[in-house]
Design a protein around this motif. Structure first.
Motif, PDB file in Angstrom:
ATOM      1  N   GLY A   1       0.289   5.931  -0.082  1.00 22.54           N
ATOM      2  CA  GLY A   1      -0.613   7.075  -0.205  1.00 22.54           C
ATOM      3  C   GLY A   1      -1.186   7.599   1.090  1.00 22.54           C
ATOM      4  O   GLY A   1      -1.902   8.601   1.084  1.00 22.54           O
TER       5      GLY A   1
ATOM      6  N   ARG B   1     -10.065  -0.132  -9.654  1.00 22.47           N
ATOM      7  CA  ARG B   1      -8.937  -1.033  -9.855  1.00 22.47           C
ATOM      8  C   ARG B   1      -8.476  -0.975 -11.300  1.00 22.47           C
ATOM      9  O   ARG B   1      -9.250  -0.687 -12.204  1.00 22.47           O
ATOM     10  CB  ARG B   1      -9.287  -2.470  -9.452  1.00 22.47           C
ATOM     11  CG  ARG B   1     -10.390  -3.109 -10.259  1.00 22.47           C
ATOM     12  CD  ARG B   1     -10.849  -4.427  -9.634  1.00 22.47           C
ATOM     13  NE  ARG B   1      -9.909  -5.526  -9.893  1.00 22.47           N
ATOM     14  CZ  ARG B   1     -10.036  -6.741  -9.359  1.00 22.47           C
ATOM     15  NH1 ARG B   1     -11.030  -6.993  -8.531  1.00 22.47           N
ATOM     16  NH2 ARG B   1      -9.174  -7.694  -9.662  1.00 22.47           N
TER      17      ARG B   1
ATOM     18  N   THR C   1      -3.661  -3.465  -9.468  1.00 21.85           N
ATOM     19  CA  THR C   1      -3.646  -2.390  -8.479  1.00 21.85           C
ATOM     20  C   THR C   1      -5.076  -1.952  -8.158  1.00 21.85           C
ATOM     21  O   THR C   1      -5.917  -1.853  -9.064  1.00 21.85           O
ATOM     22  CB  THR C   1      -2.832  -1.201  -8.988  1.00 21.85           C
ATOM     23  OG1 THR C   1      -1.479  -1.627  -9.212  1.00 21.85           O
ATOM     24  CG2 THR C   1      -2.821  -0.059  -7.985  1.00 21.85           C
TER      25      THR C   1
ATOM     26  N   CYS D   1      -5.037  -3.206   2.602  1.00 22.36           N
ATOM     27  CA  CYS D   1      -5.509  -3.778   1.352  1.00 22.36           C
ATOM     28  C   CYS D   1      -5.612  -5.294   1.524  1.00 22.36           C
ATOM     29  O   CYS D   1      -4.774  -5.907   2.194  1.00 22.36           O
ATOM     30  CB  CYS D   1      -4.512  -3.432   0.255  1.00 22.36           C
ATOM     31  SG  CYS D   1      -4.804  -4.198  -1.326  1.00 22.36           S
TER      32      CYS D   1
ATOM     33  N   TRP E   1     -10.565  -2.822   0.685  1.00 23.46           N
ATOM     34  CA  TRP E   1      -9.892  -1.969   1.653  1.00 23.46           C
ATOM     35  C   TRP E   1     -10.580  -2.138   3.004  1.00 23.46           C
ATOM     36  O   TRP E   1     -11.810  -2.061   3.101  1.00 23.46           O
ATOM     37  CB  TRP E   1      -9.938  -0.507   1.243  1.00 23.46           C
ATOM     38  CG  TRP E   1      -9.025  -0.177   0.111  1.00 23.46           C
ATOM     39  CD1 TRP E   1      -9.335  -0.063  -1.209  1.00 23.46           C
ATOM     40  CD2 TRP E   1      -7.628   0.100   0.200  1.00 23.46           C
ATOM     41  NE1 TRP E   1      -8.228   0.251  -1.948  1.00 23.46           N
ATOM     42  CE2 TRP E   1      -7.159   0.358  -1.099  1.00 23.46           C
ATOM     43  CE3 TRP E   1      -6.713   0.147   1.261  1.00 23.46           C
ATOM     44  CZ2 TRP E   1      -5.823   0.674  -1.378  1.00 23.46           C
ATOM     45  CZ3 TRP E   1      -5.386   0.459   0.983  1.00 23.46           C
ATOM     46  CH2 TRP E   1      -4.958   0.715  -0.310  1.00 23.46           C
TER      47      TRP E   1
ATOM     48  N   GLN F   1      -9.984   6.382  -3.426  1.00 16.48           N
ATOM     49  CA  GLN F   1     -10.038   7.838  -3.402  1.00 16.48           C
ATOM     50  C   GLN F   1     -10.920   8.248  -2.237  1.00 16.48           C
ATOM     51  O   GLN F   1     -12.094   7.869  -2.177  1.00 16.48           O
ATOM     52  CB  GLN F   1     -10.610   8.373  -4.713  1.00 16.48           C
ATOM     53  CG  GLN F   1     -10.750   9.880  -4.752  1.00 16.48           C
ATOM     54  CD  GLN F   1      -9.416  10.594  -4.727  1.00 16.48           C
ATOM     55  OE1 GLN F   1      -8.473  10.201  -5.425  1.00 16.48           O
ATOM     56  NE2 GLN F   1      -9.315  11.656  -3.938  1.00 16.48           N
TER      57      GLN F   1
ATOM     58  N   SER G   1      -3.200   3.610  -2.756  1.00 20.73           N
ATOM     59  CA  SER G   1      -2.949   2.621  -3.810  1.00 20.73           C
ATOM     60  C   SER G   1      -2.473   1.334  -3.172  1.00 20.73           C
ATOM     61  O   SER G   1      -1.825   1.352  -2.118  1.00 20.73           O
ATOM     62  CB  SER G   1      -1.881   3.115  -4.783  1.00 20.73           C
ATOM     63  OG  SER G   1      -2.262   4.308  -5.417  1.00 20.73           O
TER      64      SER G   1
ATOM     65  N   ARG H   1      -5.518   9.698  -1.725  1.00 23.12           N
ATOM     66  CA  ARG H   1      -5.716   8.562  -2.617  1.00 23.12           C
ATOM     67  C   ARG H   1      -4.747   7.455  -2.216  1.00 23.12           C
ATOM     68  O   ARG H   1      -3.527   7.647  -2.260  1.00 23.12           O
ATOM     69  CB  ARG H   1      -5.478   8.948  -4.068  1.00 23.12           C
ATOM     70  CG  ARG H   1      -5.869   7.852  -5.058  1.00 23.12           C
ATOM     71  CD  ARG H   1      -5.384   8.180  -6.438  1.00 23.12           C
ATOM     72  NE  ARG H   1      -5.992   7.334  -7.464  1.00 23.12           N
ATOM     73  CZ  ARG H   1      -5.393   7.027  -8.598  1.00 23.12           C
ATOM     74  NH1 ARG H   1      -4.178   7.465  -8.852  1.00 23.12           N
ATOM     75  NH2 ARG H   1      -6.018   6.270  -9.491  1.00 23.12           N
TER      76      ARG H   1
ATOM     77  N   TYR I   1      -7.294   1.100  -5.949  1.00 24.89           N
ATOM     78  CA  TYR I   1      -7.173   2.461  -5.428  1.00 24.89           C
ATOM     79  C   TYR I   1      -8.354   2.759  -4.505  1.00 24.89           C
ATOM     80  O   TYR I   1      -9.432   2.192  -4.641  1.00 24.89           O
ATOM     81  CB  TYR I   1      -7.177   3.471  -6.573  1.00 24.89           C
ATOM     82  CG  TYR I   1      -6.126   3.211  -7.621  1.00 24.89           C
ATOM     83  CD1 TYR I   1      -6.429   2.508  -8.785  1.00 24.89           C
ATOM     84  CD2 TYR I   1      -4.820   3.660  -7.452  1.00 24.89           C
ATOM     85  CE1 TYR I   1      -5.478   2.257  -9.748  1.00 24.89           C
ATOM     86  CE2 TYR I   1      -3.849   3.412  -8.417  1.00 24.89           C
ATOM     87  CZ  TYR I   1      -4.193   2.706  -9.565  1.00 24.89           C
ATOM     88  OH  TYR I   1      -3.232   2.451 -10.508  1.00 24.89           O
TER      89      TYR I   1
ATOM     90  N   GLU J   1       0.831  -1.193   0.000  1.00 24.05           N
ATOM     91  CA  GLU J   1       0.000   0.000   0.000  1.00 24.05           C
ATOM     92  C   GLU J   1       0.870   1.250   0.000  1.00 24.05           C
ATOM     93  O   GLU J   1       2.002   1.239   0.485  1.00 24.05           O
ATOM     94  CB  GLU J   1      -0.916   0.041   1.227  1.00 24.05           C
ATOM     95  CG  GLU J   1      -1.892  -1.099   1.350  1.00 24.05           C
ATOM     96  CD  GLU J   1      -1.549  -2.024   2.475  1.00 24.05           C
ATOM     97  OE1 GLU J   1      -2.462  -2.676   3.017  1.00 24.05           O
ATOM     98  OE2 GLU J   1      -0.363  -2.096   2.822  1.00 24.05           O
TER      99      GLU J   1
END
Length: 122
Positions: A8, A71, A77, A95, A36, A81, A21, A19, A79, A6
């Motif tokens: 960010g 994703r 990956t 994650c 998440w 936000q 990742s 954000r 994400y 992970e």
């Protein structure tokens, strides 16, 4: 065989955005759901958002309308936000992924990242 990393996290003022990742690597064949979770001090880990391989999403009521999960399957990956952040969003964010990977045969496993701290404070 599979690693999740992970990035960010950080410190942000109330009302701000971040954000997150999470990149999966290893001998990956495919990834089913990517999720998440978060864990605040003294509280249980809770699901924040999930996204299936087909792109269907689901969110905890506490973040609906503020957080968006997405994703990139080509990059393995996911994400998150996060907008309109509140002090109660402060937690370590993790994650999680349900992965098919190959060793000598194809196997399926559930993996966690190491976590990234999100702190919302003025």
């Amino acid at each position: 065989q599979v690693q999740l990393v992970e990035s960010g996290g950080g410190l942000v003022q109330p009302g701000g955005s971040l954000r997150l990742s999470c990149a999966a690597s290893g001998s990956i064949v495919s990834i089913y759901s990517m999720d998440w979770y978060r864990q605040a001090p003294g509280k249980q880990r809770e699901l924040v958002a999930l996204i299936t391989s087909g792109g269907s999403t689901n969110y905890a009521d506490s973040v609906k309308g503020r957080f968006t999960i997405s994703r990139d399957n080509a990059k393995n990956t996911v994400y998150l936000q996060m907008n309109s952040l509140k002090p109660e969003d402060t937690a370590v964010y993790y994650c999680n992924a349900d992965v098919r990977f190959i060793t000598t045969i194809v196997r399926r496993g559930n993996y966690w990242g190491q976590g990234t701290q999100v702190t919302v404070s003025s």
